[in-house]
Design an enzyme around this catalytic site. Structure first.
Site, PDB file in Angstrom:
ATOM      1  N   GLU A  95       1.032  -0.811  -0.232  1.00 23.48           N
ATOM      2  CA  GLU A  95      -0.511   0.322   0.062  1.00 23.48           C
ATOM      3  C   GLU A  95       0.847   1.143   0.418  1.00 23.48           C
ATOM      4  O   GLU A  95       1.849   1.203   0.575  1.00 23.48           O
ATOM      5  CB  GLU A  95      -0.737   0.106   1.501  1.00 23.48           C
ATOM      6  N   ASP A 122       5.430   1.339  -4.533  1.00 27.83           N
ATOM      7  CA  ASP A 122       4.217   1.388  -5.673  1.00 27.83           C
ATOM      8  C   ASP A 122       4.505  -1.155  -5.642  1.00 27.83           C
ATOM      9  O   ASP A 122       5.313  -0.970  -5.357  1.00 27.83           O
ATOM     10  CB  ASP A 122       4.942   1.791  -7.106  1.00 27.83           C
ATOM     11  N   ASP A 145      -8.675   1.332  -7.313  1.00 30.15           N
ATOM     12  CA  ASP A 145      -8.638   2.416  -7.743  1.00 30.15           C
ATOM     13  C   ASP A 145      -9.248   2.516  -9.191  1.00 30.15           C
ATOM     14  O   ASP A 145      -8.766   1.741 -10.658  1.00 30.15           O
ATOM     15  CB  ASP A 145      -7.827   3.838  -7.559  1.00 30.15           C
ATOM     16  N   ASP A 181     -15.901  -2.328  -7.927  1.00 26.31           N
ATOM     17  CA  ASP A 181     -17.915  -2.236  -8.100  1.00 26.31           C
ATOM     18  C   ASP A 181     -17.585  -0.932  -8.713  1.00 26.31           C
ATOM     19  O   ASP A 181     -19.307  -0.515  -9.360  1.00 26.31           O
ATOM     20  CB  ASP A 181     -18.614  -1.205  -6.860  1.00 26.31           C
ATOM     21  N   THR A 218     -15.516  -4.460   2.701  1.00 27.03           N
ATOM     22  CA  THR A 218     -14.968  -2.780   3.369  1.00 27.03           C
ATOM     23  C   THR A 218     -15.595  -1.577   2.823  1.00 27.03           C
ATOM     24  O   THR A 218     -16.746  -1.577   3.235  1.00 27.03           O
ATOM     25  CB  THR A 218     -13.546  -3.206   2.874  1.00 27.03           C
ATOM     26  N   PHE A 220     -14.946   1.009   1.255  1.00 27.01           N
ATOM     27  CA  PHE A 220     -15.283   1.297  -0.170  1.00 27.01           C
ATOM     28  C   PHE A 220     -16.649   0.000  -1.178  1.00 27.01           C
ATOM     29  O   PHE A 220     -16.578   1.380  -1.434  1.00 27.01           O
ATOM     30  CB  PHE A 220     -13.980   0.263  -0.444  1.00 27.01           C
ATOM     31  N   GLU A 221     -16.676  -0.572  -0.371  1.00 25.29           N
ATOM     32  CA  GLU A 221     -17.295  -1.524  -0.940  1.00 25.29           C
ATOM     33  C   GLU A 221     -18.697  -0.790  -0.507  1.00 25.29           C
ATOM     34  O   GLU A 221     -19.593  -1.009  -1.338  1.00 25.29           O
ATOM     35  CB  GLU A 221     -17.131  -3.262  -0.831  1.00 25.29           C
TER      36      GLU A 221
HETATM   37  C1  SAM Z   1     -10.117   2.364  -3.698  1.00 21.24           C
HETATM   38  S1  SAM Z   1      -8.813   1.852  -2.417  1.00 21.24           S
HETATM   39  C2  SAM Z   1      -8.887  -0.276  -1.920  1.00 21.24           C
HETATM   40  C3  SAM Z   1      -8.585  -0.144  -0.871  1.00 21.24           C
HETATM   41  C4  SAM Z   1      -9.064  -2.120  -0.177  1.00 21.24           C
HETATM   42  N1  SAM Z   1      -8.123  -2.766  -1.694  1.00 21.24           N
HETATM   43  C5  SAM Z   1      -9.937  -1.953   0.005  1.00 21.24           C
HETATM   44  O1  SAM Z   1     -10.974  -2.817  -0.549  1.00 21.24           O
HETATM   45  O2  SAM Z   1     -10.962  -1.381   1.017  1.00 21.24           O
HETATM   46  C6  SAM Z   1      -7.016   1.395  -3.481  1.00 21.24           C
HETATM   47  C7  SAM Z   1      -6.224   1.186  -2.627  1.00 21.24           C
HETATM   48  O3  SAM Z   1      -5.338   1.184  -3.646  1.00 21.24           O
HETATM   49  C8  SAM Z   1      -3.930   1.826  -3.454  1.00 21.24           C
HETATM   50  N2  SAM Z   1      -2.365   1.977  -4.418  1.00 21.24           N
HETATM   51  C9  SAM Z   1      -3.453   1.666  -6.052  1.00 21.24           C
HETATM   52  N3  SAM Z   1      -1.804   1.786  -6.746  1.00 21.24           N
HETATM   53  C10 SAM Z   1      -1.196   0.870  -5.969  1.00 21.24           C
HETATM   54  C11 SAM Z   1      -0.028   0.426  -6.151  1.00 21.24           C
HETATM   55  N4  SAM Z   1       0.586   0.327  -7.362  1.00 21.24           N
HETATM   56  N5  SAM Z   1       0.455   0.363  -5.580  1.00 21.24           N
HETATM   57  C12 SAM Z   1      -0.084   0.520  -3.977  1.00 21.24           C
HETATM   58  N6  SAM Z   1      -0.562   1.076  -3.401  1.00 21.24           N
HETATM   59  C13 SAM Z   1      -1.837   1.351  -5.050  1.00 21.24           C
HETATM   60  C14 SAM Z   1      -3.929   3.189  -3.752  1.00 21.24           C
HETATM   61  O4  SAM Z   1      -3.466   3.956  -2.460  1.00 21.24           O
HETATM   62  C15 SAM Z   1      -5.530   3.124  -2.382  1.00 21.24           C
HETATM   63  O5  SAM Z   1      -5.600   2.756  -1.057  1.00 21.24           O
END
Ligand code: SAM
Length: 239
Positions: A95, A122, A145, A181, A218, A220-221
């Site tokens: 993350e 990343d 995302d 979603d 979660t 987000f969901e």
């Molecule tokens: C919409 S959130 C969903 C979080 C979690 N998976 C959930 O279902 O609650 C997407 C997460 O992915 C992380 N993220 C996006 N691209 C990433 C990457 N390349 N490496 C690590 N984290 C990443 C973002 O910081 C964010 O916290």
């Protein structure tokens, strides 16, 4: 002539180095005092610093157990629930959002988890540089995302090269689980994963799968549900 003159570029003729398209924008995000404390006190216990070298996960966890990586684990809701429910398996979260990691660290401490580690970097780089081929039993990509605007679709993490990278890190028989979603992103996930020669869809119909019991709902969901979004689950096995 000043010393730095030889480092100056002729901007009129030299192309600028292309910036890599990343799937995230690091938001400053405010950290609570508890999250700050977690970073200071708990990161040394749960955090992994990575460079260019492969991680020895057996060494990291002190044993050879089944391994799950969650890409973009947010505030760790899913990862913490899984690690707590399956002490016989090891879990690595990747993350970039530091307050989210702070929250995860606090929950991991509360539950006294020993089978969870986190990398703040990343995930594409981590998988590419630090995770050995065929070394994972499971990869989770839950609610990445969605980048809903068309001009941002190139930022979506699910692209053919990413899918090949993930597949190569799974052992034969290992599973990639995804959920989103956003219907348009679900279609993209299905197309990209189905086209990856190393992956086989676990849906006999070549479609989506029912929500796995293991996947908690979660934040987000729940937000997506409030907005009237559906949820699409996908599951692909490394062949
Ligand atoms: C919409 S959130 C969903 C979080 C979690 N998976 C959930 O279902 O609650 C997407 C997460 O992915 C992380 N993220 C996006 N691209 C990433 C990457 N390349 N490496 C690590 N984290 C990443 C973002 O910081 C964010 O916290």
């Amino acid at each position: 002539m000043p010393d730095h003159a030889d480092t100056l570029h002729d901007t009129a003729t030299e192309p600028r180095p292309r910036r890599e398209v990343r799937s995230f924008v690091v938001r400053a995000g405010r950290m609570t005092a508890a999250q700050e404390r977690a970073w200071t006190e708990l990161w040394p216990r749960y955090g992994l610093e990575t460079g260019d070298a492969l991680l020895d996960l057996a060494d990291v966890f002190g044993r050879a157990a089944a391994r799950t990586i969650e890409i973009g684990c947010g505030n760790g809701e899913t990862l913490v629930a899984l690690a707590s429910a399956h002490p016989d398996r090891d879990y690595l979260g990747i993350e970039v959002h530091r307050p989210g990691i702070g929250h995860l660290l606090l929950r991991a401490e509360e539950l006294g988890l020993k089978n969870l580690r986190i990398v703040c970097r990343d995930a594409v780089e981590v998988l590419r540089d630090c995770i050995a081929e065929a070394s994972l039993d499971e990869v989770l990509l839950y609610f990445p995302d969605p980048w809903p605007k068309k001009r941002h679709h190139k930022r979506r993490i699910v692209q053919p090269a990413f899918m090949s990278l993930v597949a190569s890190r799974l052992r034969v028989g290992g599973v990639l689980r995804m959920a989103t979603d956003w219907q348009h992103y679900a279609t993209q996930m299905l197309e990209v994963a189905s086209a990856c020669p190393l992956l086989a869809n676990e849906s006999a119909a070549g479609e989506y799968v029912p929500r796995p019991d293991s996947r908690p709902v979660t934040r987000f969901e729940r937000r997506g549900q409030r907005l009237g979004h559906g949820t699409w689950d996908l599951s692909f096995r490394r062949s």
